[in-house]
Enzyme design. Structure first.
Site, mmCIF file in Angstrom:
data_model
loop_
_atom_site.group_PDB
_atom_site.id
_atom_site.type_symbol
_atom_site.label_atom_id
_atom_site.label_comp_id
_atom_site.label_asym_id
_atom_site.label_seq_id
_atom_site.Cartn_x
_atom_site.Cartn_y
_atom_site.Cartn_z
ATOM 1 N N GLY A 144 75.567 -54.732 104.956
ATOM 2 C CA GLY A 144 77.013 -54.525 104.935
ATOM 3 C C GLY A 144 77.730 -55.850 105.061
ATOM 4 O O GLY A 144 77.139 -56.880 105.392
ATOM 5 N N ASP A 168 87.091 -58.409 119.807
ATOM 6 C CA ASP A 168 87.082 -57.701 118.516
ATOM 7 C C ASP A 168 86.382 -56.355 118.645
ATOM 8 O O ASP A 168 85.552 -55.983 117.825
ATOM 9 C CB ASP A 168 86.414 -58.559 117.442
ATOM 10 C CG ASP A 168 86.692 -58.038 116.025
ATOM 11 O OD1 ASP A 168 87.676 -57.281 115.852
ATOM 12 O OD2 ASP A 168 85.936 -58.385 115.101
#
Length: 886
Positions: free
Chosen positions: A25, A140
């Protein structure tokens, strides 16, 4: 470098340690690959920073920073196995987890069971607590970085990428800005991160975990939008919807805990992630939750105002088309929600006073004259600098959103059309000759100003039969019912009953089941309904409000002015404002929305020279037969008036000075008088001498009439009659007898006669919605199409051997043989940089010399820095203070 090239480069660089198999990914900063650790005989995941970012950061310091996170050891933290630089690629190695990300599960299930959501949230909280104790902030946290490992014991959450964002920031410094990448993900970004605060602490992670928990339960993050700017603008100025509304089954203590975690000021959130976990599990003290709820309400004003300068600075200048703070100093009122913006829709904003706001207040919709079609709808998302054209809306105006905000209804080419909000192919719902703003009701009907009845009609949003809703009361001098708005019970519709004089216009409501009409407000136009019970309406350049009982259909108090200096257009009854369901306001400020244009001579090769110096709201220039005069329509201020420019003396003076509008002049052959449209109260046919001494009305009826051409013998006038459709008509000036030019077709506009009087050219709307130029032998017989790909406003030149016409900004010429009626292929002569107005949309918006050598054109004047469109978020609170309900 392409993905396959990066993969081969990585394989070669790591060949001695890892066998890189395939890509798993990719994200904003890195790409993840599946690899096999040759030394330890295990599968791993290798994350490689994008080459451009790696080059900007430099390897040594990045690797030094990332090693500080390797010491984290916790059951719910995905460990760091290795890191390094190989052939210029920065990478780090993590265990390969068999399972899926939380993002993948949310994409599949949307909402999770409450027990599953709490289990994941508390596990992530444990991981964050361990990291925070070690002085490491994740920065994050998002569903993509939470892995759900499947084992015999069930699902085991793991938090990945600890400290990566910090490593990038610390090692990259200012170079991060140069890469165009940002740290954090807008949907889960704490306000202080969005602001770019240098000191971000553990409470940013608490906010992100609160946002993720909210999404697991609600099915979407607390703030959504079409792009990052829109999300950040809402993040900084709005409160999230309580879960009690979105999903009532969520326990009250869970809802309260999440709202505290999502507070905009770090000081108003939980002090530690352990406190957040305890509150989620119902173990937090009541004092903590009550304090959080209290600060969440009381501090919203302060937190909102703190972020306002950043919202205003999303784009710093209006000249670039961005959102900016209002220049009048009202950037932030001390009310709890008010935020005011202003922006410029474009260099040539459409002069029609019509503007729309989406039901959720997230976007503004209006028309600008900036396309080959003459106008096009554009949108601007709140918080975004971009003006986004709605593809497929060419020629459109009078626009409104559907109740769900996913589609748009608008008027173009005499038809009511709908189109997806992102653009595409429009669908025709009905015909209308009235460019009043329609309304898309929550009952599945589109309501619009009907040409057939001059009242309101409706058609289902899927199309079908047309139903008459209202008819004007001629005894009250009502000319039409315009600008509908549905009441909240979907059983009645508000509208403005336009009358002459305009002061006799009223706001009325019609019951859909019975057709009963009630006048509720005298002297008003353009109504809008706002919860918890107000009617807004226009009167002149002011928007008024009255408290209103929507169930009883009863006004509860006097009208109070609430917005002043609002643009309005008497000729179609529009007022330049709209409101969202949440009570956000958009409006056009009249003093800032003055249209300016210039009249220019344009040669066939496109070279230009000014006709005269005065800039104003000019339209429809017409050169007198003797060449001395230029007649013009002056559109601002209202009412529209006729003006004359004397080319011999170089003087400009107003000709008409009546209460009603005068426009669309056609010269008599002797150059001593003009035929034109005059408001009496419909747009009838009048005649005025050049000295203004003689003013006559030639033809009256309830239908609007717009003249555009006169026969070379001076006996016959061409005009378009606006009734069920737009019919091209011929008026015998002596007998006043009228005839249609073509009983088998309709929707003819802009007719002009050939010099020999045998032919008439006009534009006619076709089944595909485009207008084409048609030449027809007067009295029947030959009928030929002159244009090929659309066109309108034709004129004969060169002794009738040429027909020129317009198509938006383009001007074409086609040869024409009067004896046979054979046209040549149209050739493009020139293209205008900007498009000037055509008065009322059905007249001839330019002129040409008889020899075809020069054209009188209208150019819009760009006004850098103009801020005609204003948005006030949270305006309803101000409305309720100024007009209290008893």
């Amino acid at each position: 470098m392409s993905a396959p090239e990066t993969l081969e480069r990585l394989r070669a660089a790591l060949a001695g340690s890892y066998h890189v198999e395939r890509e798993l990914g990719a994200g904003g900063m890195a790409t993840v690959y599946l690899a096999h650790d040759l030394k330890h005989d295990r599968d791993v995941a290798i994350k490689v920073l994008h080459p451009d970012l790696g080059a900007a950061l430099g390897g040594e310091r990045f690797l030094s920073e990332i090693r500080t996170t390797a010491r984290l050891q916790h059951p719910h933290i995905l460990g760091l196995l290795d890191s390094g630089a190989a052939d210029g690629l920065l990478y780090y190695v993590m265990p390969y987890v068999r399972g899926e990300t939380l993002r993948a599960r949310l994409d599949r299930e949307t909402q999770l069971p409450v027990s599953d959501a709490l289990a994941i949230a508390t596990a992530v909280a444990d991981a964050l607590a361990d990291a925070h104790a070690a002085g490491i902030i994740h920065r994050d946290i998002k569903p993509d970085n939470i892995l759900l490992q499947q084992s015999a014991q069930g699902t085991h959450p793991l938090v990945a990428d600890f400290g990566i964002a910090l490593a990038v920031q610390q090692s990259g410094g200012a170079r991060m800005t140069q890469t165009g990448l940002s740290l954090g993900t807008p949907q889960y970004m704490a306000p202080e991160q969005a602001m770019g605060d240098k000191q971000v602490d553990a409470r940013a992670d608490i906010y992100a975990l609160g946002a993720i928990t909210y999404e697991m339960l609600a099915g979407e993050p607390p703030y959504t939008g079409a792009n990052a700017q829109a999300i950040v603008a809402k993040l900084l100025t709005e409160a999230p919807r309580p879960l009690a509304i979105v999903r009532p089954s969520v326990p009250e203590h869970v809802d309260a805990a999440i709202l505290v975690a999502l507070q905009k000021l770090p000081a108003d959130r939980f002090a530690t992630v352990q406190e957040f976990k305890a509150a989620l599990l119902g173990a937090g003290s009541s004092r903590t939750l009550i304090s959080g709820a209290r600060t969440g309400t009381a501090s919203r004003t302060a937190s909102r105002n703190r972020w306002l300068p950043f919202v205003a600075a999303l784009v710093p200048i209006a000249g670039a088309g961005g959102w900016i703070a209002a220049r009048d100093g009202a950037v932030a009122n001390q009310s709890s929600r008010r935020v005011e913006f202003a922006f410029n829709a474009g260099p040539s904003a459409f002069a029609k006073a019509a503007i729309g706001m989406s039901p959720d207040g997230r976007s503004v919709l209006q028309a600008i004259v900036d396309s080959a079609e003459g106008s096009i709808l554009v949108q601007r998302l709140v918080g975004s600098p971009d003006i986004v054209p709605v593809k497929g809306s060419g020629g459109g105006s009078a626009q409104a959103y559907s109740p769900d905000g996913r589609s748009i209804v608008f008027v173009a080419d005499g038809r009511v059309r709908k189109i997806p909000v992102e653009g595409g192919t429009s669908t025709v719902l009905a015909d209308t000759a009235n460019p009043a703003t329609p309304a898309w009701g929550a009952d599945g009907f589109v309501y619009y100003a009907s040409s057939a009845s001059a009242g309101l009609a409706r058609v289902r949003e899927t199309g079908g039969a047309i139903e008459t809703v209202t008819k004007p009361n001629r005894a009250r001098n009502e000319l039409g019912h315009w600008h509908p708005a549905m009441l909240p019970d979907n059983k009645a519709v508000l509208y403005g009953a336009y009358a002459s004089p305009v002061q006799r216009s009223t706001i009325q409501v019609v019951e859909l089941a019975t057709g009963q009409v009630t006048t509720i407000i005298e002297n008003g136009l353009f109504p809008r309904y706002v919860e918890p019970g107000y009617i807004l309406f226009g009167r002149g350049n002011t928007v008024f409000a009255v408290p209103f009982d929507a169930k009883a259909r009863k006004v509860l108090g006097p009208a109070v002015p609430v917005v002043e200096d609002v643009a309005s257009l008497q000729t179609d009854g529009s007022v330049g404002y709209d409101v969202s369901r949440a009570g956000d306001l958009v409006y056009l400020k009249a003093s800032e929305s003055v249209e300016r244009s210039r009249v220019v001579w344009v040669a066939r090769d496109g070279t230009r020279r000014p006709a005269f110096a005065d800039e104003a709201g000019w339209a429809d220039p017409r050169l007198s037969p003797d060449g001395r005069w230029i007649a013009l329509t002056h559109t601002q201020p209202e009412p529209w008036s006729l003006w004359l420019f004397d080319r011999q003396r170089g003087s400009l003076a107003q000709l008409s000075n009546a209460n009603g509008a005068n426009f669309a002049a056609v010269w008599a052959l002797d150059s001593k008088s003009l035929y034109h449209a005059v408001e009496t109260p419909a747009y009838d046919l009048g005649r005025t001498s050049v000295d203004g001494a003689q003013v006559d009305t030639l033809l009256r009826s309830n239908d609007d009439k717009h003249p555009t051409g006169i026969a070379p013998d001076g006996r016959t006038l061409f005009y378009t009659e606006i009734k069920p459709s737009e019919n091209g008509m011929l008026l015998d000036l002596a007998s006043k007898r009228t005839t249609r030019i073509d009983a088998t077709h309709d929707q003819q506009m802009g007719g002009t006669f050939s010099p020999d009087g045998r032919w008439i050219a006009y534009s006619e709307r076709q089944a595909d919605g485009r207008s084409q130029v048609i030449a027809r032998l007067i009295g029947g017989g030959s009928r030929v199409q002159v244009s090929i790909n659309g066109g309108d406003q034709p004129r004969f030149t060169r002794a009738g051997r040429e027909i020129v016409f317009r198509k938006g900004r383009e001007v074409y010429a086609a040869t024409f043989e009067p004896a046979t009626g054979s046209p040549g292929r149209p050739a493009l002569l020139f293209q205008l940089a900007t498009v000037g107005r055509v008065a009322n949309g059905r007249t001839t918006g330019y002129d040409v010399t008889p020899d075809g050598s020069e054209f009188l054109m209208i150019e819009s004047v760009e006004q850098p820095g103009a801020l005609p469109t204003r948005v006030i978020l949270g305006w309803r609170e101000e409305l309720m203070r100024r007009v209290p309900r008893k």
